[in-house]
Design a protein around this motif. Structure first.
Motif, PDB file in Angstrom:
ATOM      1  N   SER A  17       0.938  -1.170  -0.101  1.00  0.00           N
ATOM      2  CA  SER A  17      -0.083   0.105  -0.232  1.00  0.00           C
ATOM      3  C   SER A  17       0.805   1.446  -0.075  1.00  0.00           C
ATOM      4  O   SER A  17       0.379   2.433  -0.390  1.00  0.00           O
ATOM      5  N   ARG A  50      -0.084  -2.196  13.170  1.00  0.00           N
ATOM      6  CA  ARG A  50      -0.749  -2.048  11.676  1.00  0.00           C
ATOM      7  C   ARG A  50      -2.117  -1.428  11.902  1.00  0.00           C
ATOM      8  O   ARG A  50      -2.473  -0.579  11.254  1.00  0.00           O
ATOM      9  N   GLN A  51      -2.628  -1.793  13.293  1.00  0.00           N
ATOM     10  CA  GLN A  51      -3.973  -0.790  13.387  1.00  0.00           C
ATOM     11  C   GLN A  51      -3.733   0.641  13.782  1.00  0.00           C
ATOM     12  O   GLN A  51      -4.659   1.320  14.069  1.00  0.00           O
ATOM     13  N   ALA A  77      -6.494   2.940   7.487  1.00  0.00           N
ATOM     14  CA  ALA A  77      -6.997   1.681   6.761  1.00  0.00           C
ATOM     15  C   ALA A  77      -6.510   1.344   5.691  1.00  0.00           C
ATOM     16  O   ALA A  77      -6.636   0.132   5.228  1.00  0.00           O
ATOM     17  N   SER A  78      -6.083   2.395   4.717  1.00  0.00           N
ATOM     18  CA  SER A  78      -5.671   2.004   3.320  1.00  0.00           C
ATOM     19  C   SER A  78      -4.522   1.202   3.325  1.00  0.00           C
ATOM     20  O   SER A  78      -4.290   0.688   2.378  1.00  0.00           O
ATOM     21  N   GLU A  83      -4.400  -1.747   4.390  1.00  0.00           N
ATOM     22  CA  GLU A  83      -4.988  -3.032   4.104  1.00  0.00           C
ATOM     23  C   GLU A  83      -5.078  -3.383   2.716  1.00  0.00           C
ATOM     24  O   GLU A  83      -5.598  -4.397   2.312  1.00  0.00           O
ATOM     25  N   LYS A 131      -4.655 -11.492  12.223  1.00  0.00           N
ATOM     26  CA  LYS A 131      -4.573 -10.231  12.336  1.00  0.00           C
ATOM     27  C   LYS A 131      -5.429  -9.760  13.810  1.00  0.00           C
ATOM     28  O   LYS A 131      -5.104  -8.868  14.316  1.00  0.00           O
ATOM     29  N   HIS A 134     -13.204   0.442  12.472  1.00  0.00           N
ATOM     30  CA  HIS A 134     -12.290  -0.438  12.286  1.00  0.00           C
ATOM     31  C   HIS A 134     -12.736  -1.138  10.768  1.00  0.00           C
ATOM     32  O   HIS A 134     -12.085  -1.721  10.170  1.00  0.00           O
ATOM     33  N   ARG A 192     -11.115  -0.983   7.668  1.00  0.00           N
ATOM     34  CA  ARG A 192      -9.846  -1.759   7.219  1.00  0.00           C
ATOM     35  C   ARG A 192     -10.665  -3.025   6.492  1.00  0.00           C
ATOM     36  O   ARG A 192      -9.846  -3.419   5.434  1.00  0.00           O
ATOM     37  N   TRP A 193     -11.760  -3.548   6.688  1.00  0.00           N
ATOM     38  CA  TRP A 193     -12.230  -4.485   5.987  1.00  0.00           C
ATOM     39  C   TRP A 193     -12.852  -4.084   4.410  1.00  0.00           C
ATOM     40  O   TRP A 193     -12.615  -4.938   3.411  1.00  0.00           O
ATOM     41  N   ALA A 237     -11.103  -1.629   2.998  1.00  0.00           N
ATOM     42  CA  ALA A 237      -9.778  -1.815   2.046  1.00  0.00           C
ATOM     43  C   ALA A 237      -9.612  -3.076   1.693  1.00  0.00           C
ATOM     44  O   ALA A 237      -8.936  -3.235   0.747  1.00  0.00           O
TER      45      ALA A 237
END
Length: 538
Positions: free
Chosen positions: A80, A138-139, A143-144, A146, A196, A515, A518-519, A521
């Motif tokens: 990314s 990572r969190q 979000a991008s 991911e 994750k 959150h 993220r899903w 992305a």
């Protein structure tokens, strides 16, 4: 010509402006991030760390244990951002330090992240702890991250400290590959998803009435016949031993231990269809029975038809025959040779046509075989009717009294209540996928419970951990797996990781709403639960 120059200048100014916006975005304070599972403690500090393509990665401690985690971090960042982060021997500025503390009192899986303006340090006592720290780090990023689009040239991460440790040492997910078969790549996809959320055990349900999914070289018809179909009559399939070893190794690379399950003495029609000598003379339900020509396979006349229905409890191994225990010994021996983890799951559930006086000695002999090969047994909670060997774990899915039987023998339980953790249950009566024999399980149902509140006799010290199973009677592909897992899996992962006192629905639901970016992305096919108040995404 003038127009061309004007356009060119405009594009340069626009691009530069985007760069300024990208680089000057203020870091979100650590305490305002949407971390799932929720950490033990988060402390904010002033300033932020700027992660760029020039950031160096430094290992402090045993490089053989640290370098695999660094490689995971490099692989995570690059798609990314385009950052090709390099390692360095040392450095004091613009560095991320991965530190193994040799004299640390940290428990397995525990980690600390310390962030200031010049460095990020992840410290732990083992590789699993470092890996968990990376999943939290990572969190803290956009979000991008991911996805795969190049979106930033600098990532600002707020200063502060996160201290974190798991509530339970065993945090599991079970995938049923017997009712419907899933490819190696699909299983690896599931491993990526659960890693994750700091899951460290993958339980594979490898055999059932509808299919036998693992190659056993000493009993080749198990896959040649028993692997031929699945629920609804599809073509089924199985894993060769090399494919299974590949899954095990891939899971290990994400600090996940595979627990293979061969269900017995019930849920065994796929074995009985292959080897009739194991059959005590059961009758397969007419609905779902699939006879086929075996004249060239040398199968004896006691072999049952293949089965593609979903009724349970009709099958059993013949517990009186020596050949049955040779079969069990051979299967477990070959599984143990391929499985580095400590557990072999021997099933034991819903063996409704096995008389208790036959069931008990069978499960005791099966445990003894597992012990002989240096492993510990896991079994569904009915196993506690038998005498349990030291280290055998009862998986509490249905009856608290069975869990108590195990505890009274000095054994631990793995908590998987069907009414809370079974991800194959429908969300509500309108959900097309899934069943509802245990319950409808909405998102808040999957979150608002605690393993210590299921029965007064099941105390914290009696609990090995938490596992969420996904049975596959109605689940046929990767997208359906994702839909039934998420968002409920994230809820159960927090139950398994985060201390009871730190969990509350209001916090979780607010974190989860953000959150899910993220899903998005990732392109994850998740269920938009009406238990959350969704904001329209622009």
């Amino acid at each position: 010509m003038k127009i061309s120059k004007i356009l060119s200048s405009t594009l340069l100014i626009f691009s530069f402006g985007l760069g300024i916006i990208s680089c000057s975005e203020k870091a979100v304070p650590l305490s305002e991030n949407h971390i799932i599972p929720k950490p033990l403690s988060v402390t904010d500090a002033g300033g932020s760390f700027a992660l760029t393509g020039e950031t160096k990665l430094i290992a402090v401690g045993n490089a053989a244990d640290i370098n695999p985690v660094i490689a995971i971090f490099q692989t995570m960042i690059k798609p990314s951002t385009g950052f090709d982060l390099q390692t360095a021997e040392s450095g004091e500025s613009n560095v991320i330090v991965f530190e193994l503390e040799s004299a640390s009192q940290k428990s397995p899986g525990e980690y600390t992240i310390t962030i200031n303006e010049t460095s990020i340090k992840i410290s732990a006592s083992n590789g699993e702890g470092l890996f968990n720290g990376v999943q939290t780090l990572r969190q803290l990023m956009p979000a991008s991250l991911e996805g795969t689009a190049l979106t930033v040239d600098k990532i600002q991460i707020a200063a502060g400290q996160i201290q974190d440790k798991p509530e339970y040492g065993y945090r599991g997910f079970m995938l049923d590959v017997a009712r419907h078969f899933f490819s190696v790549e699909d299983v690896k996809h599931v491993i990526d998803l659960v890693a994750k959320y700091k899951i460290n055990y993958l339980h594979l349900h490898l055999s059932d009435d509808q299919g036998w999914r693992i190659e056993i070289k000493s009993w080749p018809l198990l896959t040649q016949i028993g692997g031929k179909t699945e629920v609804g009559g599809g073509e089924g399939g199985f894993y060769t031993q090399e494919q299974y070893k590949d899954i095990v190794a891939y899971a290990q690379s994400k600090y996940i231990t595979v627990v293979p399950e061969i269900d017995m003495p019930g849920h065994t029609n796929s074995a009985l269809a292959a080897y009739g000598q194991l059959n005590p003379g059961i009758t397969v339900p007419e609905k779902g029975a699939v006879p086929f020509d075996r004249t060239e396979l040398g199968v004896d006349g006691m072999a049952t038809p293949l089965y593609t229905g979903i009724e349970v409890g009709f099958s059993t191994l013949d517990t009186d025959k020596d050949i049955t225990y040779q079969f069990v010994d051979d299967v477990i021996r070959e599984l143990v040779e391929m499985t580095p983890g400590p557990y072999i799951h021997i099933g034991g559930d819903e063996s409704l046509v096995t008389e208790l006086e036959d069931y008990i000695p069978f499960m005791e002999k099966a445990q003894a075989i597992v012990t002989k090969y240096g492993k510990k047994s896991l079994g569904w909670d009915e196993i506690a009717h038998a005498k349990l060997e030291t280290g055998t774990v009862a998986q509490f899915w249905a009856k608290a009294e069975n869990a108590v039987l195990a505890i009274n023998q000095g054994n631990q339980v793995l908590v998987s209540p069907a009414t809370k953790t079974y991800l194959d249950m429908q969300y509500d009566s309108t959900t097309q996928l899934g069943l509802h024999w245990a319950a409808y399980i909405e998102l808040d149902d999957a979150y608002n419970w605690d393993p210590t509140e299921l029965d007064s006799a099941v105390k914290r010290e009696n609990i090995l951990g938490v596992e969420s199973p996904l049975w596959s009677e109605t689940i046929t592909n990767r997208e359906e797996i994702e839909f039934m897992m998420f968002p409920r899996f994230a809820a159960i992962a927090e139950v398994a990781w985060t201390k009871k006192e730190l969990r509350n629905w209001e916090s979780f639901s607010e974190r989860l709403k953000k959150h899910t970016a993220r899903w998005d992305a990732m392109g994850l096919n998740y269920y938009k639960s009406p238990r959350l108040v969704w904001e329209e995404k622009k």
